[in-house]
Structures are given as structure tokens and as C-alpha cells.
Enzyme design. Structure first.
Site, short mmCIF file in Angstrom:
data_model
loop_
_atom_site.label_atom_id
_atom_site.label_comp_id
_atom_site.label_asym_id
_atom_site.label_seq_id
_atom_site.Cartn_x
_atom_site.Cartn_y
_atom_site.Cartn_z
CG HIS A 108 40.70 42.20 32.56
ND1 HIS A 108 41.42 41.27 32.29
CD2 HIS A 108 40.61 42.66 33.72
CE1 HIS A 108 42.00 40.80 33.42
NE2 HIS A 108 41.68 41.43 34.27
CD GLU A 111 38.71 44.86 37.05
OE1 GLU A 111 39.68 44.59 37.83
OE2 GLU A 111 38.32 43.98 36.25
CG HIS A 112 43.72 45.57 36.02
ND1 HIS A 112 44.60 44.98 36.54
CD2 HIS A 112 42.86 44.53 35.62
CE1 HIS A 112 44.51 43.62 36.77
NE2 HIS A 112 43.25 43.40 36.32
CD GLU A 209 43.88 39.25 35.82
OE1 GLU A 209 44.29 40.34 35.90
OE2 GLU A 209 42.55 38.93 36.09
ZN LIG Z 1 42.56 41.48 36.45
#
Ligand SMILES: [Zn+2]
Length: 1032
Positions: A108, A111-112, A209
Site C-alpha cells: 500500500h 502504491e502511494h 489513512e
Molecule cells: Zn491509500
């Protein structure tokens, strides 16, 4: 980016076929277009070599009007699928199998961070910047449990190449700077980065998040369930990151993960649309694949070894202040491991079987679990889930008392036994196959994207994506299997549920100290990290914090990125021809569209005559009116008829602001429905019975529906909190805002909670017929039909019959509010039919600051300002200003510096200019960021390039594809015609720097009575001490 949660994935898989909505072909008729796309694609043959790829297979898929071409990249082994279809909304997606073995959230965070800059595009955050340099119809990235996907779509060929270049460089050649890792992942930093003596705290976008994501109990439950059902490999960890495991990830580990997972040998490319495949292949080969050699990947997910005996587990969660019944907040569900999802037919069968068992009031689990009212609704994970390598089926309840756990388990066991014994009625199976047919025919506005997510999971485990697209094969095989063995489905239940020892019973109950425990666990983790620091480490952290802040505050040069120009935007809008007529005296709007043989029927019913005391009940009325039974049909028979004859029938409340006046609006309810052309008479018959003799005689049925909607509303706050905050902030600024809060705001959530808590619903039941006689009344109605030319002309006759059937319900009532305004439905025929709007000329906007204290670890903040309506000359300038402030200022302040998941400003048609933040660690500080945004705008620190980018970004929304079923709806609902849209379009083009400075000064200078503020969030001392806040 915007992480697709497991719950969402589960829901998608649960209605797998729903994801398959066709997009329309705008250039020619359906058949000719399909032939044209097919012809082009058929020029490819297996074995052919193109730009380093070899064609493996070319397959026509007539049911989806496309041709699938499967290829492999020779040198690296990368997989490629192209779906050629005559649809201009082209899509690209690249997906990698990402199978982490810990919960640090490495896929994750990766991905960012890959979206933070790459070799060819080294500027910070090219991904967000491209949103303003493109006419994309979609741009995003997802981290699922076992893959990471980067899709975009656009209707412009040049734009496609630009975006492809940025995407390829991002995923294959990212910078992965240490600073990006700190910003997006996690870091230790002084609370006030400018003050070395302020305490050290954890910061980072993904860190915050995930804290926000796990405040959603449904999400939390889904995560636990997956982790515990597949405990031996990657599904036992949290791919998005467990908040307290995230600080164990290092920058080195992140870079390693990239090198081993983001490689062509581990990649699957998918393209869709009418652009030529060859050009895509060439660009992908040249810009990315030619620079790699094949590697041995180690990312396969092994099968989960089956258990010898069933397991049982318990977990806890935070209590929910909005729960419909505080004493019943536990969840219990039984989850069964099924077969491999790459077995396409088995997966198809099991997802149909799951729908037969769980969906609608005729399903055995609905009857056995929902109707006895032991819980409020099914558990958040329910039914078939094909998002893991081996699928699962889950069944259970949320909102139960802890002591009812055994009861629920017994019912599940007994229901499985009774399904095995008696199977399903043929009519229900037919209804389900009918629904499948409609879902294949229904055309959504982004079909490429639907396809990409539909095939992602199976392809990820080397399943055949082409087989998955050939739905008609599966349907044929399904019918044959049923014919050969009438017990086909029962045998599956016997095998997968009854005789399956790999099943998990998971219960989750609230723990009052849950949030406190989380806070102290985070403090402990923080102390450990700080204890390991030397003085020079601390100094280093302080300096790094300053450097990050400086980098975030720097003016950014994005000139390395490709861009479209304002001149690339089409100057005029394609018109949608509409035909205004009447059926049985009721106004009817006809819109001829290529709908694949479906008819979409809508009716707008005014609620001007409804007494004020009944208004709060309107959303409840809407959610139950098609589900209580009608005429001779009880609610089960009604549901069965709706499934057999229609795609759906639903009713929703509407508050529609006027385009010209801030204090004028229309209030009503919208009936929406769809069916195959051959079933229109039957569908209208069902509507007629709802008009003539709805059943309001069953308080038990009402209780079931009330519990489900109250639960759904309570669960929605944690992911739509910003919408609730915006609705509240605007609620005293316009008369429409006030009604919107009543229908869709926190007022409604609390009202439904109160209703759900009532021990006797008879008084509520008595309200419903009173509402009905005002709403379902042909006197206050207008209708719209979207259909093929033939379907449209036939529908007029059917509608005349319908109007005759319901003529007895035609009554004139006096409008409740005295000030009504008549507006012609058709601006070109002002003597024709009218709609009635409500005016409130004495309305005085009020300033109010509302705080809703909720058990979340994050805030949702909003401020709304009263400005001007859609047709005002300043409206376009305010739209451009909102977009520019978001991209050039607020995003940096609220997300990058503030650590919130998102934030910005938007202009709405009702004339409210709203600021918002999403899952925000800050509360009142964010309000001052909004204020700084206004100062920034007034100071004029923006360039012509910034203005042009904001315009591009607005046009990508303005010009985003509209599905045939929704064409003409802005005229029908809001009275916004093509001419008005064109005028707005021209004003958008014309917005100048001077206009922006002017509107910022005149409308956004706070201090007048024309703004409102609202925050949803955890206990907040600063707000409590401040008497200017209303705390709820
Ligand atoms: Zn995210």
C-alpha cells in the site's frame, strides 16, 4: 491512493455480475459497431508477433460486443489482454501480484510512493498533477489483498499516450525517495515541525489513512475474517497496513519489495476501447518492457491447506454511538472456504448459488436470519467472495446481542440442512438468470473499468480472463448441469457447506475500552521508538522534518509532465435530442438511446402538498414503499415479480436547487426503474399496484426494513463523513440546504436511530398512507423514458394505460408553503406543462458551527459559503477557483502537510462553495487551512498555467461519459438544458485571472453571516471550551 477496502471488494464480488455494465457506443448502431470493432480485431491471428509480443489467442465475445486478444511479451513474460470494442472511453490498467508476508502495509505504501515521482517525470507528485493536465474520465490506484492495480481511462487519444507514459514510468522507474516514504508511509516528527521542543509523534498519509480505515467496524470485521480463514500465507496479513505495524517498515524494505514485485515478469496489462492495439504495444515496449530481462518471480499464492475441523474465534471493536440498538452490537458469521476462483464455471455457479441463498426476501437465509429480527442486517461480509485465490462463502448477522450467538449458529446449520433437502424453486432460478441478462445488457459509463476489476482476481492467479468474459458459455453450461442433475445446486451446498470442515465462526463484540487501548498501544509504540533515539537522532529528525516542510512548501515545477491544452477541449457540447409529450395527461419526456433493448422509466413526484410534520419520514417511506407488498401480492411475491420482470424498482427523495435563484428549490421523490422492452407492461402494472394498493399492514416487515436502513446509515458515516459534514455546514445557508439535512444529513441518521429504537412501530406505519396519498399522485407527476426508438414509441401506449389505471389516485391538494413558482418543463414551450418549485423570499441565511462527537480516531471538517446559483455569471469562475485552490493549495496543506487522506474545495449547483477534509487528524487547524486558502486565492499567487490546469480538470468531469440510461436527466430533474450547459461551457472557457481574484474577494471573504461550519470527530477539548460551537 483511494484504497479499495475489503468490504467494498466483498460487496463487488458478492454481486459479481453487477460489475459488468456495458458502455454504449455513441458513433453508430449497436450491431454495425460491434461488427466494425470485431473486424479490426480479427486481423490479428495467433502466433503473430507485434512489437516484442506474441498473439496467443483471438476470441470474439458477442454478448459483450467485443473481441479479446491475448498476448505475451516474449522477453519478460508479461501478460497482456486487449478488449477491442467500439467505445471511445479507452482504458489502460497494469496490475502486479503483490503478496506481502507482514502487516507493515508495504504494498500500500509502495502504491502511494511510486506515484510521487519517477525518472522521466521527477517532479513531486506527478500523479496528482496529471489530474489537472488531462481529460481523463478515471485515474486511480488500488491495493487489494494480493494485487496492486493502476488504471486510467480517457476519450482522447493524445491524452491516452500522455497518461500511459506517466503510468509506465511511475510503476517501473519510480524515484522512491526517502522523503516520499516519510510523507506517504510513516515518520517520527515533532508535532510542530518548526519547534524542536514539541513532542515527537507518528505522521504519514498511509499511517493516518489506515487508522481511519480501521475505525470502520465493518471493514475491521472483514479484515479479521480474511486473516483468520486463510491463516497460512499472505491473506493472514493486512496488505493495507496495520497502523501499529506500519512503523516497522524501513525504506530499504520498500525498495526491495518494488524490485521483486513491480517487474514485467510479474505484470498483467489490460487495454480496452477503440484505439488501435498496435500503438499501445509499441509504446509499452519502447518506454518500459525493452529495458527489462525476465526474472524468476516468487509471488504465487499457494492453496490454503484445509482444516481437519472447524474453528471459532472472537475479536473486539469500538462501540458504535449510532448503532440502532446499543445493547445489540455484536456480529457473528460463519465463513466457508470454497474452491479455486480460476475454475470459471465453478465460480459462476457458486456466485449464483450464493445469490439464491441470501439475496431478497425469498432467499432462505433472509427468511431464517433477517426476518426473526435477531440482528439488524447481514454481517458486513456476506455471500460469495471471489477476491482471494480460493473463494469463500460467508453468512451471519450484525447488530445481535452477544447471548444470541448460539441461536444464530443453530439457525445457519438448520438452514443449510433445509436447503439441501428442498433446493430452490425453478421460478427463483429463472428470476436470477433474468437478472443476469439485464446486467449484461445494462450499459454503464465506464465499461472498461468494470471489465478490469471483473477479471483482476482470477487473472492474478493465472486464471483465463477470456473464459471469464464468455458469460453466455457459463449460463449455457449452468442450464445443462441443472437439466442433467436436478439436485445440482443442492449437491454443491452439501459439498461446500455441510461437509466442509474448513469453516470459521467469527464473532466480534464492542469493548468500551477499545479506543483507549488503541491509544495506549500507540503511545507504547511511540515510547519504544523514542527510547531508541540518541540526541543526534532527534536533531536529525527535527532537521528532516524542516526539510520535508520546506519541500512541501516549494513552488513546484511540473513542466516535465505532458499535458493537454485548453484548445484540446471540444468547444461545443453534443446535443441530446429530447421529445416532450404527454401520456394520460401527465408530462412525458422521451429520450431515444441505444439501450440494448432495455427501457428506463422514471417519474418525479412533487411533495409540495405534504404536511411539514411528515417530511422527516419521507426517506423511510422511499426505502420501504417497493418492499412491503402491493395489491394481491405479499412482499415476497412482489419481490419475486420484480426480479422476474424488472432490473430494479426504487424510490428516492430529491431536493433540487433552482438554477437561477438561491432561495428556490424543488422537492419531491423520484421513482426509478428498468426492464426489458417485452416486460414494460408488467413493470408498469407493478407500479400501478404500488400506487393503488400498497400494503401498510405488517409492522414486523416494517421493523426488518427499518433495522436494515438504520444500520446502513450508521455504517455509512465513517466513509462518507465529509458528505455529512458538508450537508450540515450548508444547512442554514439556503432553504434547500435545510431540507437536504432533513433527508440526507446527520438529522436523518439520528431520526432513523430513534425509529429503530421504538418498541411499537404502529404509529410509524400509520404515517405511510398519509405520505402516499400526497406523493403517489398523478396530479403532481412528470415522467421520463429512455429507450430505443421502438421501445420509446411503444412506451407511450403502455404509459397511457398506466395513467388510466392510477387515475383514481388523482387528487388536488393545497400546497403547504404559500410561495410556489411555476416553471415550464420545456423552455421552448412556455405554455406547456409546468413543474412547481418552492420559494422562500424571506429566507435569512444563518451562521452556525456544529460539532458531532463520534467514536472515530479522525475528523471530517467542512465549511460552506453561500454564493451564486448555476446560471449566474460568476458561477463558472467559482467552479474554476474551487478546482484551482484544491490542486494548488489545499491538497498540499491538508493532505501533504496535515496528513489527512484528502481535502479540497468544491462548488455545487445549489450555490454553496464548500471546503472539506476527509479522515483528517486535525480539526480546527484545518479550518484555518481553509482560511489560508482564501488568502492565497486573493493574493493572486497563481499562474495562467494553474488556471488552464483547473479548467482541464473541470472539463474532464463536465465531459465525462453519460450512460444511455441517464441521458437527458439534467433536463428532466433540474431543468438544465443543452443550451444552458453550452452557456456554462463558454463561461468556463472565458474565466480570467481577473474573474478569479474578483470572486475570491467578493464571495469568500469570511466575516459575513453567509457561511457555516461543521466537524464530525472524536472528543475535542478545544471545541468544548469554545462557546461558539454547538456540540451534538
Ligand atoms: Zn491509500
Amino acid at each position: 491512493m483511494f484504497r479499495q477496502t475489503k468490504t467494498v471488494l466483498a460487496k463487488l464480488q458478492n454481486v459479481r455480475l453487477k460489475g459488468l455494465h456495458l458502455s454504449w457506443r455513441r458513433r453508430s448502431t449497436a450491431a454495425a459497431a460491434a461488427a466494425a470493432a470485431g473486424e479490426k480485431a480479427h486481423q490479428y491471428t495467433a502466433g503473430q508477433q507485434i512489437h516484442g509480443f506474441t498473439v496467443k489467442e483471438v476470441v470474439a465475445v458477442p454478448e459483450l460486443f467485443l473481441t479479446a486478444i491475448k498476448l505475451t511479451h516474449d522477453r519478460t513474460g508479461a501478460q497482456y489482454l486487449h478488449a477491442a470494442r467500439d467505445d471511445p472511453n479507452n482504458l489502460f490498467s497494469v496490475q502486479f501480484r503483490t503478496t506481502p508476508m507482514d502487516s507493515t502495509g508495504v504494498p500500500h505504501i509502495l502504491e502511494h510512493t511510486v506515484l510521487c515521482g519517477s525518472q522521466k517525470y521527477p517532479c513531486r507528485d506527478p500523479f496528482f498533477k496529471m489530474l489537472n493536465r488531462s481529460l481523463c474520465t478515471f485515474m486511480n490506484a488500488f491495493t487489494a489483498s494480493d494485487y496492486t492495480m493502476y488504471p486510467f481511462s480517457t476519450q482522447n487519444a493524445k491524452d491516452f499516450q500522455n497518461l500511459l507514459s506517466v503510468y509506465l514510468d511511475a510503476v517501473f522507474f519510480p524515484c522512491l525517495r526517502e522523503q516520499d516514504f516519510w510523507q506517504e508511509g510513516w515518520r517520527l516528527e515533532n508535532e510542530d515541525p518548526a519547534d524542536a521542543s514539541s513532542p515527537l509523534v507518528f505522521k504519514g498519509v498511509v499511517f493516518n489513512e489506515m487508522k481511519g480505515a480501521f475505525s470502520d467496524n465493518e471493514r475491521l470485521y472483514a479484515q479479521h475474517l480474511q486473516n483468520k480463514l486463510y491463516p497460512d500465507h499472505t491473506y493472514s496479513v493486512v496488505s493495507g497496513g496495520e497502523p501499529l505495524a506500519i512503523p516497522d517498515l524501513t525504506w530499504e524494505q520498500l525498495k526491495d519489495f518494488h524490485a521483486t514485485h513491480y517487474h514485467p515478469s510479474n505484470a498483467m496489462f489490460f487495454t480496452y476501447g477503440d484505439l488501435p492495439l498496435e500503438q499501445h504495444l509499441k509504446q509499452i515496449e519502447q518506454e518500459a518492457l525493452s529495458k527489462f530481462e525476465r526474472i524468476q518471480t516468487n509471488t504465487r499464492v499457494p492453496s490454503q491447506p484445509p482444516w481437519a475441523s472447524p474453528r471459532e474465534e472472537r475479536v473486539t471493536c469500538s462501540p458504535d454511538a449510532m448503532a440502532p440498538d446499543a445493547a445489540r452490537q455484536s456480529t457473528l458469521c460463519v465463513s466457508y472456504k470454497l474452491g479455486d476462483i480460476t475454475d470459471t464455471f465453478e465460480a459462476f455457479t457458486l456466485s449464483l448459488l450464493s445469490a439464491l441463498m441470501t439475496s431478497g426476501p425469498n432467499a432462505p437465509f433472509y427468511k431464517a436470519l433477517i426476518e426473526p429480527k435477531i440482528g439488524t442486517d447481514f454481517s458486513s461480509v456476506v455471500g460469495y467472495d471471489g477476491s482471494t485465490k480460493e473463494a469463500s462463502f460467508s453468512i451471519g448477522l450484525q447488530g445481535i446481542a452477544e447471548c444470541d450467538a448460539d441461536k444464530v449458529k443453530n439457525i445457519i446449520r438448520q438452514t443449510v440442512d433445509s436447503i439441501i433437502e428442498s433446493g430452490f424453486e425453478d421460478e427463483r432460478i429463472e428470476a436470477l438468470l433474468h437478472k443476469t441478462e439485464i446486467q449484461i445488457k445494462h450499459q454503464s459509463s465506464n465499461f472498461g473499468l468494470s471489465l478490469a476489476s471483473y477479471i483482476a482476481s482470477s487473472w492474478n492467479h493465472d486464471g483465463d480472463p477470456v473464459e471469464l468474459l464468455q458469460i453466455n458459455n457459463s449460463i449455457r453450461e449452468f442450464r445443462r448441469a441443472l437439466q442433467e442433475n436436478p439436485r445440482f445446486l443442492q449437491d454443491k451446498v452439501q459439498h461446500y457447506l455441510k461437509e466442509n470442515s474448513h469453516r470459521l465462526t467469527l464473532s466480534m463484540s464492542p469493548d468500551d475500552s477499545y479506543l483507549d487501548k488503541q491509544v495506549s498501544a500507540e503511545e507504547r509504540k511511540l515510547r519504544e521508538k523514542i527510547a531508541a533515539l540518541s540526541d543526534s537522532d532527534k536533531k536529525d529528525i527535527y532537521e528532516k522534518g524542516l526539510r520535508l516542510l520546506a519541500a512541501q512548501s516549494e513552488t513546484q515545477d511540473a513542466s516535465c509532465l505532458p499535458t493537454l491544452k485548453v484548445s484540446d477541449i471540444a468547444p461545443t457540447l453534443a446535443a441530446t435530442p429530447l421529445h416532450m409529450t404527454k401520456a394520460g395527461g401527465v408530462p412525458l419526456q422521451l429520450c431515444e438511446q441505444p439501450t440494448n433493448g432495455l427501457v428506463y422509466f422514471r417519474a418525479m413526484c412533487s411533495l409540495n402538498t405534504l404536511p411539514e410534520d411528515l417530511k422527516l419520514y419521507v426517506p423511510l417511506f422511499c426505502s420501504v414503499i417497493t418492499k412491503m407488498g402491493c395489491g394481491s401480492l405479499d412482499y415476497r411475491q412482489q419481490a419475486q415479480q420484480m426480479e422476474l420482470k424488472t432490473g430494479d424498482m426504487s424510490v428516492s427523495p430529491q431536493v433540487i436547487p433552482d438554477c437561477a435563484h438561491m432561495d428556490v428549490f424543488e422537492q419531491g421523490v423520484l421513482l426509478s426503474s428498468s426492464c426489458l422492452e417485452r416486460n414494460l407492461a408488467d413493470m408498469l402494472q407493478l407500479w400501478a399496484e404500488i400506487f393503488n394498493s400498497p400494503r401498510f399492514d405488517d409492522p414486523e416487515r416494517l421493523r426488518v426494513l427499518v433495522m436494515m436502513s438504520a444500520q446502513e446509515l450508521a455504517n455509512g458515516i465513517s466513509y462518507a463523513g465529509h458528505v455529512y459534514a458538508m450537508t450540515r455546514a450548508g444547512h442554514l445557508l439556503t432553504p434547500a440546504g435545510e431540507l437536504l439535512e432533513t433527508f440526507d444529513g446527520m438529522d436523518q441518521v439520528r431520526f432513523m436511530k430513534r425509529i429503530a429504537e421504538m418498541s411499537d412501530l404502529t404509529p410509524v406505519l400509520r404515517m405511510l398512507p398519509r405520505i402516499k396519498k400526497h406523493l403517489l399522485n398523478p396530479e403532481n407527476m412528470r415522467c421520463a423514458v429512455n429507450a430505443t426508438p421502438q421501445g420509446a414509441s411503444e412506451s407511450v401506449l403502455h404509459l397511457e394505460n398506466f395513467m388510466t389505471d392510477v387515475a383514481g389516485k388523482r387528487k388536488r391538494f393545497k400546497a403547504v408553503r404559500p410561495n410556489v413558482i411555476q416553471r415550464p418543463l420545456d423552455v421552448n414551450n412556455i405554455s406547456g406543462a409546468c413543474k412547481t418549485l418552492v420559494a422562500d423570499s424571506n429566507f435569512q441565511p444563518c451562521h452556525m458551527k456544529t460539532f458531532f462527537q463520534l467514536p472515530f480516531p479522525v475528523n471530517f471538517v467542512s465549511e460552506s459559503i453561500r454564493t451564486v446559483p448555476y446560471s449566474h455569471k460568476d458561477y463558472a469562475s467559482l467552479c474554476v477557483l474551487a478546482r484551482m485552490m484544491t490542486a494548488k493549495f489545499l491538497h498540499g496543506e491538508i493532505r501533504e502537510k496535515g496528513g489527512a487522506y484528502g481535502g479540497g474545495a468544491k462548488m455545487a449547483g445549489g450555490g454553496l462553495f464548500s471546503f472539506y477534509s476527509y479522515r483528517d487528524p486535525n480539526s480546527v487547524q484545518t479550518l484555518s487551512a481553509f482560511g489560508k486558502g482564501v488568502d492565497w486565492a486573493k493574493s493572486g499567487k497563481f499562474s495562467q498555467q494553474d488556471i488552464d490546469e483547473a479548467k482541464l480538470s473541470i472539463f474532464s468531469a463536465v465531459d465525462s461519459p453519460v450512460a444511455p440510461s441517464s441521458k437527458g436527466m439534467s433536463v428532466f430533474l433540474s431543468g438544465i438544458t443543452d443550451e444552458m450547459k453550452q452557456r456554462h461551457r463558454e463561461r468556463l472557457f472565458d474565466v480570467t485571472r481577473g474573474n478569479l481574484l474578483d470572486v475570491a474577494e467578493r464571495y469568500l471573504s469570511v466575516g459575513s453571516k453567509t457561511y457555516g461550519v461543521s466537524i464530525l470527530g472524536p472528543e475535542n477539548d478545544a471545541i468544548k471550551k469554545d462557546p461558539s460551537w454547538v456540540v451534538k
